[in-house]
Design an enzyme around this catalytic site. Structure first.
Site, PDB file in Angstrom:
ATOM      1  N   THR A 288      11.387  -8.325 -11.041  1.00  0.00           N
ATOM      2  CA  THR A 288      10.863  -9.056 -11.528  1.00  0.00           C
ATOM      3  C   THR A 288       9.926  -9.405 -10.457  1.00  0.00           C
ATOM      4  O   THR A 288       9.869  -9.299  -9.530  1.00  0.00           O
ATOM      5  CB  THR A 288      11.922 -10.450 -11.340  1.00  0.00           C
ATOM      6  OG1 THR A 288      13.151  -9.765 -11.971  1.00  0.00           O
ATOM      7  CG2 THR A 288      11.317 -11.170 -11.713  1.00  0.00           C
TER       8      THR A 288
ATOM      9  N   GLY B 148       1.408  -1.493   0.210  1.00  0.00           N
ATOM     10  CA  GLY B 148      -0.166  -0.276  -0.027  1.00  0.00           C
ATOM     11  C   GLY B 148       0.641   1.217   0.207  1.00  0.00           C
ATOM     12  O   GLY B 148       0.443   2.291  -0.985  1.00  0.00           O
ATOM     13  N   THR B 149       1.863   1.145   0.863  1.00  0.00           N
ATOM     14  CA  THR B 149       2.613   2.101   0.748  1.00  0.00           C
ATOM     15  C   THR B 149       3.540   2.727  -0.750  1.00  0.00           C
ATOM     16  O   THR B 149       3.354   3.619  -1.077  1.00  0.00           O
ATOM     17  CB  THR B 149       3.720   2.212   1.995  1.00  0.00           C
ATOM     18  OG1 THR B 149       3.709   1.479   2.905  1.00  0.00           O
ATOM     19  CG2 THR B 149       4.679   3.141   1.599  1.00  0.00           C
TER      20      THR B 149
ATOM     21  N   CYS C 200       1.775   2.284  12.839  1.00  0.00           N
ATOM     22  CA  CYS C 200       3.615   2.804  12.178  1.00  0.00           C
ATOM     23  C   CYS C 200       3.307   3.895  13.130  1.00  0.00           C
ATOM     24  O   CYS C 200       4.482   3.977  13.012  1.00  0.00           O
ATOM     25  CB  CYS C 200       3.013   3.268  10.800  1.00  0.00           C
ATOM     26  SG  CYS C 200       1.932   2.649   9.650  1.00  0.00           S
TER      27      CYS C 200
HETATM   28  C1  LIG Z   1      -1.266   0.283   6.554  1.00  0.00           C
HETATM   29  C2  LIG Z   1      -1.599   0.926   4.993  1.00  0.00           C
HETATM   30  C3  LIG Z   1      -0.952   0.917   4.450  1.00  0.00           C
HETATM   31  C4  LIG Z   1       0.210   0.775   4.166  1.00  0.00           C
HETATM   32  O1  LIG Z   1      -0.068  -0.354   2.876  1.00  0.00           O
HETATM   33  P1  LIG Z   1       1.811  -1.741   3.329  1.00  0.00           P
HETATM   34  O2  LIG Z   1       1.150  -2.843   2.265  1.00  0.00           O
HETATM   35  O3  LIG Z   1       1.715  -1.881   4.873  1.00  0.00           O
HETATM   36  O4  LIG Z   1       2.600  -0.225   2.556  1.00  0.00           O
HETATM   37  C5  LIG Z   1      -1.437   2.202   3.634  1.00  0.00           C
HETATM   38  N1  LIG Z   1      -2.832   2.714   3.889  1.00  0.00           N
HETATM   39  C6  LIG Z   1      -3.660   2.588   4.970  1.00  0.00           C
HETATM   40  C7  LIG Z   1      -5.005   3.223   5.469  1.00  0.00           C
HETATM   41  C8  LIG Z   1      -2.991   1.633   5.483  1.00  0.00           C
HETATM   42  O5  LIG Z   1      -4.148   1.361   6.474  1.00  0.00           O
END
Ligand SMILES: *Cc1c(COP(=O)(O)O)cnc(C)c1O
Length: 389
Positions: free
Chosen positions: A237, A71-72, A325
């Site tokens: 990859t 997600g990051t 975090c």
């Molecule tokens: C957990 C989270 C992320 C980060 O995702 P990762 O896969 O851990 O990098 C980003 N946004 C929200 C709202 C999240 O809850």
């Protein structure tokens, strides 16, 4: 000892069905998907199937999905990629004050690089009024980025209305949907979304894999340069087993999410009500109705959230103070500050986020222990008015 996990917004365990499809990948599908012989083509096929399953879950076309490391990365890609592709048009970005740090700190970085960023305030429930978005748009605005549902308090934002506004003004619309994909139904077309971030480990998939949905025709530069993978939008990859895991997690979510989350919501409501009935001097954070079905955030006055988390842990119960975090830092959560929770009260906040493995008995056990721990910790607080000394 019993172990009860109540922190599904931080991460989820792998669904057994996901693990089952991932294991054979590690054993036999090891080819590089960019090669033309059969070892590679098996990997290519596995990736294509996963892409299709994920696209189906959010109402997208497979070509519109780019796999990322999570997600990051998806959030960084959306913000920096659009800012870079549209730098000629001015670089104004509109976002909210309750974004995940992946969006917030990418915006801070872009601000340092000379872009103009507007951080819109939210109401006391963490809800963003769409009319604020409309008022903030200028002819230099290139992107609106608003979280779909907040990870700490669970408030769901009026994404469809914001999508309409963005479309009418010809501005791209990105949403961080990491907390909603797999929990509530999402259709990128109905919601008017141009870019959407998601992460596998929040929907019972593996960690280290996610995706950015990019609507066909959207102008965006890659974040990572190198090979020609992902239609030249994300070099490197492919992580085939994790991509396959994300595909399977998407299939399972599509089939099970509605039923699962009505069960989870029942448990969440029970936990919330029992806390309300048994503990005083508390404050609930987040929207009463527009909220994720699994989440609730509560502040216990006269208590340090960290001590509560550690004491719950001694009883085998896992919940978070603040976001995963941000814990470890003494700063109160930026989300709780943005909704007006005073710092002293914000310090005593806990997020409970439930998921598929929770049971009715878990709730009773949790409340019993919570009542005991909160009582004990408050007895040690010189400020607590109910002290029996
Ligand atoms: C957990 C989270 C992320 C980060 O995702 P990762 O896969 O851990 O990098 C980003 N946004 C929200 C709202 C999240 O809850």
């Amino acid at each position: 000892m019993r172990r009860i996990y109540l922190d599904y917004n931080a991460t989820t365990p792998l669904h057994p069905g996901v693990l089952e499809v991932m294991l054979p990948c590690y054993k036999s599908i090891f080819g590089n998907a960019s090669t033309i012989y059969s070892f590679g083509q098996e990997a290519r096929k596995a990736i294509d199937d996963a892409r299709e399953a994920l696209a189906c879950l959010i109402g997208a076309e497979p070509e519109e999905i780019v796999f990322t490391s999570g997600g990051t990365e998806a959030d960084n890609f959306a913000l920096k990629g659009v800012a870079s592709a549209l730098k000629g048009k001015g670089g104004h970005i509109i976002t909210s004050s309750i974004e995940h740090h992946a969006v917030l700190f990418a915006c801070k970085y872009l601000e340092k690089m000379g872009k103009k960023i507007t951080y819109l305030p939210v109401d006391r429930y963490g809800w963003l009024d769409p009319s604020r978005v409309k008022e903030a748009i200028t002819n230099e605005t290139v992107l609106i980025s608003i979280i779909h549902a907040n990870n700490e308090i669970g408030t769901i934002e009026p994404i469809a209305e914001i999508g309409k506004i963005a479309r009418a003004c010809g501005v791209y619309f990105h949403t961080d949907a990491v907390q909603t994909v797999g929990k509530i139904p999402i259709d990128v077309n109905e919601l008017g979304i141009d870019l959407l971030s998601l992460s596998a480990h929040k929907l019972y998939g593996p960690k280290g894999i996610g995706a950015l949905y990019i609507r066909k025709g959207t102008r965006i530069h890659p974040l990572i340069h190198g090979g020609e993978q992902e239609r030249k939008r994300r070099a490197g990859t492919e992580n085939v087993p994790c991509i396959v895991g994300l595909g399977e997690a998407s299939k399972i979510a599509g089939k099970e999410m509605r039923q699962e989350y009505s069960h989870v919501k029942k448990l969440r409501d029970k936990l919330e009500n029992k806390i309300k009935d048994n503990i005083d001097y508390i404050r609930f954070n987040g929207h009463p109705t527009e909220r994720l079905p699994n989440t609730f955030n509560v502040s216990f006055e006269f208590i340090e959230g960290e001590s509560l988390v550690l004491n719950l842990d001694l009883k085998g119960i896992a919940a978070s103070s603040g976001s995963a975090c941000a814990s470890g830092s003494l700063e109160p959560s930026h989300v709780l500050s943005a909704i007006g929770v005073p710092p002293a009260i914000a310090q005593g906040s806990i997020r409970f986020s439930l998921g598929r493995e929770n049971k009715e008995e878990d709730i009773d056990y949790t409340v019993e222990n919570l009542v005991e721990i909160v009582g004990r910790l408050r007895e040690m607080s010189p400020l607590f008015p109910g002290r029996k000394d």
